[in-house]
Structures are given as structure tokens and as C-alpha cells.
Scaffold this motif. Structure first.
Motif, PDB file in Angstrom:
ATOM      1  N   TRP A 155     -25.287   3.339  17.509  1.00 16.19           N
ATOM      2  CA  TRP A 155     -24.184   3.994  17.613  1.00 16.19           C
ATOM      3  C   TRP A 155     -24.338   5.385  16.563  1.00 16.19           C
ATOM      4  O   TRP A 155     -23.856   6.571  17.008  1.00 16.19           O
ATOM      5  N   ARG A 156     -24.749   5.295  15.650  1.00 12.21           N
ATOM      6  CA  ARG A 156     -25.040   6.244  14.614  1.00 12.21           C
ATOM      7  C   ARG A 156     -25.594   7.322  15.033  1.00 12.21           C
ATOM      8  O   ARG A 156     -25.364   8.599  15.206  1.00 12.21           O
ATOM      9  N   VAL A 158     -26.780   7.813  18.197  1.00  9.27           N
ATOM     10  CA  VAL A 158     -26.192   8.346  19.399  1.00  9.27           C
ATOM     11  C   VAL A 158     -25.126   9.489  19.274  1.00  9.27           C
ATOM     12  O   VAL A 158     -25.229  10.550  19.661  1.00  9.27           O
ATOM     13  N   SER A 159     -24.412   8.943  18.014  1.00 13.77           N
ATOM     14  CA  SER A 159     -23.341   9.974  17.739  1.00 13.77           C
ATOM     15  C   SER A 159     -23.975  11.233  17.274  1.00 13.77           C
ATOM     16  O   SER A 159     -23.495  12.372  17.579  1.00 13.77           O
ATOM     17  N   ARG A 160     -24.906  11.135  16.299  1.00 18.52           N
ATOM     18  CA  ARG A 160     -25.555  12.202  15.749  1.00 18.52           C
ATOM     19  C   ARG A 160     -26.195  13.176  16.721  1.00 18.52           C
ATOM     20  O   ARG A 160     -26.055  14.363  16.875  1.00 18.52           O
ATOM     21  N   GLN A 161     -26.767  12.488  17.690  1.00 21.15           N
ATOM     22  CA  GLN A 161     -27.567  13.034  18.811  1.00 21.15           C
ATOM     23  C   GLN A 161     -26.518  14.005  19.528  1.00 21.15           C
ATOM     24  O   GLN A 161     -26.885  15.289  19.864  1.00 21.15           O
ATOM     25  N   LEU A 162     -25.298  13.481  19.773  1.00 15.87           N
ATOM     26  CA  LEU A 162     -24.367  14.326  20.636  1.00 15.87           C
ATOM     27  C   LEU A 162     -23.606  15.143  19.717  1.00 15.87           C
ATOM     28  O   LEU A 162     -23.703  16.452  20.162  1.00 15.87           O
ATOM     29  N   ALA A 163     -23.725  15.189  18.401  1.00 12.39           N
ATOM     30  CA  ALA A 163     -22.978  16.199  17.556  1.00 12.39           C
ATOM     31  C   ALA A 163     -24.122  17.311  17.554  1.00 12.39           C
ATOM     32  O   ALA A 163     -23.760  18.550  17.576  1.00 12.39           O
TER      33      ALA A 163
END
Lengths: 281, 281
Positions: A155-156, A158-163
Motif C-alpha cells: 500500500w505504501r 502504491v500510494s507513493r506511486q500515485l503521489a
DNA sequence: CGGATACTTGATGAGAATCAACCCGGGTGG
DNA sequence: CCACCCGGGTTGATTCTCATCAAGTATCCG
């Protein structure tokens, strides 16, 4: 696919066969520990599943510079976590134009888009000799259930990826070309710092052409903007080595958006979600 | 934060108090079923956890047009799945410029970026009256372990989100302004089709200014490009209603990238990952 | 050495940002 | 009810940035 044909055609033109290209992507003898991988993903807590059979060893792959790890249109369902090195995610438009979408550094994920059964919408190319952890989709499912830390780590990532996708959009959107480049340098600096590297001395892994694609400008313009920022005194540029001399001035340059836009936009309403009453059900 | 101050200041200027704005984001009396939510996320298989206590009911929130669901800089850890309506993800730059990052339609996720403990890097604003499923982070963890279908659905959503980020980049990168708009219209048409709506009759939920921001051009240019595409005969445009008249011509327009780029780029190597030997470990 | 690639710099023209005027619909308030 | 204002949208005139074309340098490789 177009791109592929073009590339192979080019190879033919020059009569090159490149026999050992087949070794460009290869497994490493050694495997990595799950804990080690999670650390690189930003999860430092204890991993409860250490010691369980089949869980503590994650295969590591090694790819050489310029090798294509993921191929646009491919359907392979493996999730990769970059261990060392760097990649660019690219998408080749119909007419052969190669659009650079993102730069993926250690800790970043590759292959997320194909996990839900669809094909890869973009390719991934190694910018330098790199290594990465490989997690086949089927293994992923089983590991996830037994290792909450992995879920957290994913999740971390993926979150960073989106950010980062948002940051990318911000870089290429509404500004003069030198401001874009300034943003790019600052962005790279920030990410190098996150990775524990020096934020002042940067080594560009991409050529001017790729940077240009990422920023949405012509590659000559990248050159010019580099020169300009160097003349101003912000940077010292030598080929692909960049040193940040004046951070303030660089930030100043990056700030100036061309279309400033009247702030009284009316679209944003002064209300915050947390004001609302708590959920029912 | 800057944006917030501006907005509230503007409200003060006009002396508006807007008492019921507090109701802009509110829970609905009814809750939705997990199965229903999963269906909207693209997972149609049977949900094994149906009937389990506390799992089959997902709270539904209702937000009014122009309400701010997520606030940039906020740290609330809730994952939202859009049930109906649409949102724009925006990020306000330091100087008050509002950069539109993405358009989120039903089935899309909101709040992923803040799940790993960081703050929201962007805000989410409702483009129309909308509803969404709300999954608090703590609940999420427990549900995930008991419902594999949900994990599947979340991965699907995240994958699509990333793929869309790439598409966004593609729209604003390397082309003439009317080609960008053509791509935007085609992209919207495709997504409407996916949602079961008509792909020919589109209703733009965003104003010209937001579209301009998303495409990285001036809002006047959006107007001009719309007019041009209408003159060509591709579209019929009336305010925010758009009808696609000539799909082929529109695709033609969208195709022509300005920077064609010499195809023999050398960067892409004719090697595919699947050629490599199977993994060890 | 020749060939190829990456990078830089210059000159020029086209396209888009900017500034400005205008129309239109909806809301407010007289 | 009408005048008014305001924000959204369209269109025109002007300026200027940047893409394009072109030439030149540097580096690496066979």
C-alpha cells in the motif's frame, strides 16, 4: 508493438544480432529476504512471517542497462520492487513517439497495472544496471494473507506511486520550460535525499531526450533551460552531472507558474470533510 | 492551505455565511452491500464473506456538487470508492494556481495516497452530487484478511488509477492543443462507454478552466480547440454538452503528435522479459 | 579513422499565452 | 419585475515562447 517492430528493424539495418541480449534480464543466484525487501519499501517494523517456509526468500532479478523489463501489451502478472538502480516507464504512441511517463527509483513498484488481469499499458526500461525483487501474482496472494507487513508495504508503494504521478503532472503542466526543468531537478533532488543520497550532486540517468519527453518539451529546450539555469547560477551542469548551487533561486524559478490564474475561483468551497457527522452503519 | 484561506476570504468578501454547507458531506441513512461495491469496482465473482457480521454493510456517503471531500494536507485515513457521480483531484500550487490532476468516475478510488500514513497530496472536489463508499483504514485491514475478493477489487482499482495517470500524462504531453482536446474527448468517451453510458453524447462535468488545467493549456485555447473541432465536423459542442459526430476524424486529430521523433531511437532494445530463463529461488 | 549518438547553440516561423472585448444565463437586490 | 452583477464561455489582436530546422562540438565504439 509498433515500437518493437521499429526497434528490431533498426537492428536489422545495422546487421546487428546481439546474441547475448537474451541475458539482459536474468535471475540472480542469490535470493533476498522478505524483511530486506520490506525495508526498502519503507516498512521497518518486525516481520511476523520471518522463518515461515517459502516466505522469507524472494527471488532477485538482475537487469542490464537499456533492457526492457516489462513490455507494453504484455500480460505477464508479476509485481516487481526495485532493489537498486532505476527504470523509466515509457509508452510508445502509435506514431512511434516515445512518451516517458515516470521515473522509478529503488523502493518503487513495477507491473502494478497488469495485476488485475489486463495487459501492461506501458513498458519499463532499465536506465542502468539494476536489481529487483520479483513477486509472481499467484505467490503474492498467498503471501499477502500470511504477512500483514507486506500488505502494508504494498500500500505504501502504491500510494507513493500515485503521489508521484501527481507530481509528474505538476511538472509538465502549466509553466515555462525552464520552470519545468527546475521542478524536475528539485523533484529529483528530493527523491535522492529520500533514498539517502546527496541532494546536491545529482547524476541524471536519463538523456536529454527522455527528460524532454517527461517534461513535455523539445529536447533542445531542455538543453537551453539547463544552460539558462547554469547561467543564472542555480546549477552547475556537466553532461549528466548536475550540482545544485543556489537552492533558493532554483525554487524561485520553479515557482513562477505562467498562468497564475485569478485565485477567487469559486470552485473550492470552504468546507472540510471532517466537519461532517460521523458515519452511520 | 493557501487555497483554503483564499476561498474563505472570498466568502467573507461577499458576506455569505452559507450555514448548511456543513451538510455538504454527510452519511446516508442507507448502507450499501460489499457485493454491490465490489461489482462497481469490476469484481463480479461471488463474495465469500457475504453474511459475515460487519462485513456486508459498507457506509455510503453523499456529497454535494463542489464540496471538498478530501483536503490537501489532511491526514485522514479513509479509502473512498466512488459509487455515483464524479470528482476531480486537484492540487493547489503555492501561488494559488489550481492544477487538475485527474478525473475520477464511478468505480474509482479516492484517498489511496494517504493510506500509508502520509498526508493527502491532493484534494478531491465533487463535480456533481455524488455518493461513495467509505472504508476507514482500520476496518480495511480487518476486512482484507477475511475477504479476498475485496483485495482483488482494490488491486483492480489501484491498477486502473495508475493506468489513468499514464493516460493523463499522455494527454498533456507532446501535442498540439487541439490534439490534446481530441484525446481528452476520446478518453472521456471511452470511460463513459466502460461505465455503460453513451460514448457519443458526453456531458462535461468540468468547466473550460478545469479542462485547460488538466490538459496544460490556457482556457481560451480549450474554447478555440472546441470551436475548431466543431468546424471540422468532428464534434457538436453546446456549452458542456458534446456530441461526437465523426469518430474517425477525431482520432485522426488526436493521433498527430507534434514531436514525431526519429523512430530509430536506439533506447528500446528488442528484448522481452519473457525470453529470460525462469526464476530461481 | 569513420560512424553513430549525445549534447549544445543559433536562426526562424508557427502556435499558443496573454490581454481585452463581448455575449449569455442565472442569481441578487433594488 | 427589471436592472444589475458575476462567472462561464467565445472570439479577436498582439506578443512571445518554444518547436523546428540546421550546424557544430564532444565522446564513445568498432
Amino acid at each position: 508493438m509498433n515500437q518493437l517492430q521499429v526497434a528490431s528493424a533498426a537492428s536489422h539495418d545495422r546487421g546487428i544480432v546481439v546474441p547475448e541480449l537474451r541475458q539482459r534480464v536474468a535471475p540472480m543466484a542469490r535470493a533476498g529476504s522478505l524483511h530486506e525487501m520490506l525495508h526498502r519499501m519503507g516498512v521497518d517494523g518486525p516481520c511476523s512471517c520471518q522463518g515461515e517456509v517459502g516466505l522469507d526468500a524472494v527471488p532477485i532479478w538482475r537487469v542490464q542497462q537499456a533492457a526492457v523489463l516489462l513490455h507494453e501489451g504484455d500480460g505477464a502478472q508479476t509485481l516487481y520492487v526495485v532493489r537498486s538502480g532505476s527504470f523509466k516507464r515509457v509508452r510508445s504512441l502509435e506514431d512511434g513517439y516515445e512518451q516517458v511517463l515516470a521515473l522509478v527509483l529503488p523502493g518503487g513498484l513495477l507491473g502494478v497495472e497488469a495485476l488485475h488481469g489486463d495487459i501492461h499499458p506501458s513498458s519499463a526500461v532499465a536506465l542502468e544496471d539494476s536489481t529487483l525483487y520479483a513477486l509472481p501474482a499467484h505467490a503474492l496472494a498467498s503471501i499477502q494473507q500470511r504477512c500483514p507487513a507486506l500488505v502494508e508495504g504494498l500500500w505504501r508503494g502504491v500510494s507513493r506511486q500515485l503521489a508521484q504521478a501527481a507530481e509528474t503532472a505538476e511538472m509538465m503542466a502549466p509553466v515555462a520550460s525552464d520552470a519545468r526543468l527546475a521542478r524536475f531537478v528539485l523533484w529529483l533532488s528530493r527523491r535522492m535525499a529520500e533514498a539517502g543520497q546527496s541532494p546536491r550532486h545529482l547524476l541524471l540517468r536519463m538523456g536529454r531526450r527522455d527528460i524532454a519527453s517527461l517534461l513535455g518539451v523539445a529536447h533542445e529546450t531542455v538543453s537551453r533551460s539547463f544552460s539558462l539555469l547554469a547561467d543564472i547560477g542555480c546549477l552547475r551542469v556537466a553532461k549528466r552531472e548536475v550540482e545544485i548551487l543556489d537552492l533558493r533561486a532554483l525554487q524561485q524559478r520553479a515557482r513562477c507558474t505562467r498562468g497564475w490564474v485569478g485565485a477567487s475561483e469559486g470552485v473550492v468551497v470552504p468546507l472540510e470533510a471532517r466537519d461532517a457527522t460521523p458515519i452511520a452503519a
